[in-house]
Design an enzyme around this catalytic site. Sequence first.
Site, PDB file in Angstrom:
ATOM      1  N   HIS A 142      66.810   9.397 -64.298  1.00 25.87           N
ATOM      2  CA  HIS A 142      65.573   9.241 -63.922  1.00 25.87           C
ATOM      3  C   HIS A 142      64.704   8.982 -65.005  1.00 25.87           C
ATOM      4  O   HIS A 142      65.192   8.626 -66.257  1.00 25.87           O
ATOM      5  CB  HIS A 142      65.291  10.983 -63.636  1.00 25.87           C
ATOM      6  CG  HIS A 142      65.540  11.975 -64.850  1.00 25.87           C
ATOM      7  ND1 HIS A 142      65.004  11.987 -66.091  1.00 25.87           N
ATOM      8  CD2 HIS A 142      66.592  12.729 -65.012  1.00 25.87           C
ATOM      9  CE1 HIS A 142      65.366  12.940 -66.693  1.00 25.87           C
ATOM     10  NE2 HIS A 142      66.548  13.395 -66.074  1.00 25.87           N
TER      11      HIS A 142
HETATM   12  P1  TYD Z   1      67.242  17.189 -65.573  1.00 24.27           P
HETATM   13  O1  TYD Z   1      66.138  17.030 -65.935  1.00 24.27           O
HETATM   14  O2  TYD Z   1      67.453  16.489 -63.936  1.00 24.27           O
HETATM   15  O3  TYD Z   1      68.596  17.372 -65.979  1.00 24.27           O
HETATM   16  P2  TYD Z   1      69.255  15.962 -67.055  1.00 24.27           P
HETATM   17  O4  TYD Z   1      68.182  14.736 -66.855  1.00 24.27           O
HETATM   18  O5  TYD Z   1      69.198  16.529 -68.362  1.00 24.27           O
HETATM   19  O6  TYD Z   1      70.670  15.822 -66.397  1.00 24.27           O
HETATM   20  O7  TYD Z   1      66.982  18.977 -65.050  1.00 24.27           O
HETATM   21  C1  TYD Z   1      68.167  19.483 -64.346  1.00 24.27           C
HETATM   22  C2  TYD Z   1      67.805  20.891 -63.633  1.00 24.27           C
HETATM   23  O8  TYD Z   1      66.928  21.747 -64.668  1.00 24.27           O
HETATM   24  C3  TYD Z   1      66.517  20.287 -62.974  1.00 24.27           C
HETATM   25  O9  TYD Z   1      66.674  21.470 -61.653  1.00 24.27           O
HETATM   26  C4  TYD Z   1      65.314  21.019 -63.314  1.00 24.27           C
HETATM   27  C5  TYD Z   1      65.759  22.091 -64.346  1.00 24.27           C
HETATM   28  N1  TYD Z   1      65.091  21.978 -65.770  1.00 24.27           N
HETATM   29  C6  TYD Z   1      64.030  23.074 -66.133  1.00 24.27           C
HETATM   30  O10 TYD Z   1      64.042  23.866 -65.178  1.00 24.27           O
HETATM   31  N2  TYD Z   1      63.372  23.030 -67.107  1.00 24.27           N
HETATM   32  C7  TYD Z   1      63.781  21.889 -68.140  1.00 24.27           C
HETATM   33  O11 TYD Z   1      63.069  21.775 -69.062  1.00 24.27           O
HETATM   34  C8  TYD Z   1      64.667  20.813 -67.748  1.00 24.27           C
HETATM   35  C9  TYD Z   1      64.994  19.693 -68.602  1.00 24.27           C
HETATM   36  C10 TYD Z   1      65.313  20.898 -66.536  1.00 24.27           C
END
Ligand code: TYD
Length: 136
Positions: free
Chosen positions: A54
């Site tokens: 993303h």
């Molecule tokens: P995501 O940012 O997509 O993970 P990564 O990029 O590290 O693989 O987040 C994964 C899940 O966690 C998504 O459902 C949102 C949640 N999340 C939070 O609730 N708070 C946060 O600060 C972060 C980074 C993610």
Amino acid sequence: MNRRLDLCKIIELPKIHDKRGNLTFIEGNRHIPFEIKRVYYLYDVPGGEARGGHAHKELQQLIIAVSGSFDVILDDGFERKRVHLNRSYYGLYIPTMIWRELDNFSTGAVCLVLASQYYDEKDYIRDYNEFLKLAK
Ligand code: TYD
């Protein structure tokens, strides 16, 4: 031509050497170009898994391999590069509008992320084609 990718950079963080163990610290707006509003970390990543996938409209981040190692793939919509992180005193600064993917996690790796904004799903661009449209 200047690309957003050139704004991604490795920041060498302060390191206090000590025979009892080393210490690194980070102060918002001093060592990194933003105020820290949120900290999160990735850990227990199974072998072969990837994270990220993303970009963010407003969010800036600093990513640190506080333990172990992993790769960060950075993409500004024009070009891509892969950065290997394996030192607790190096941070990878990622400005807004950079698509990122994280992979190649070593066993026991911990990925610490300092973020400039509170969590906000509306700030995410999770569709690569939408990212490309916005990045052009
Ligand atoms: P995501 O940012 O997509 O993970 P990564 O990029 O590290 O693989 O987040 C994964 C899940 O966690 C998504 O459902 C949102 C949640 N999340 C939070 O609730 N708070 C946060 O600060 C972060 C980074 C993610």
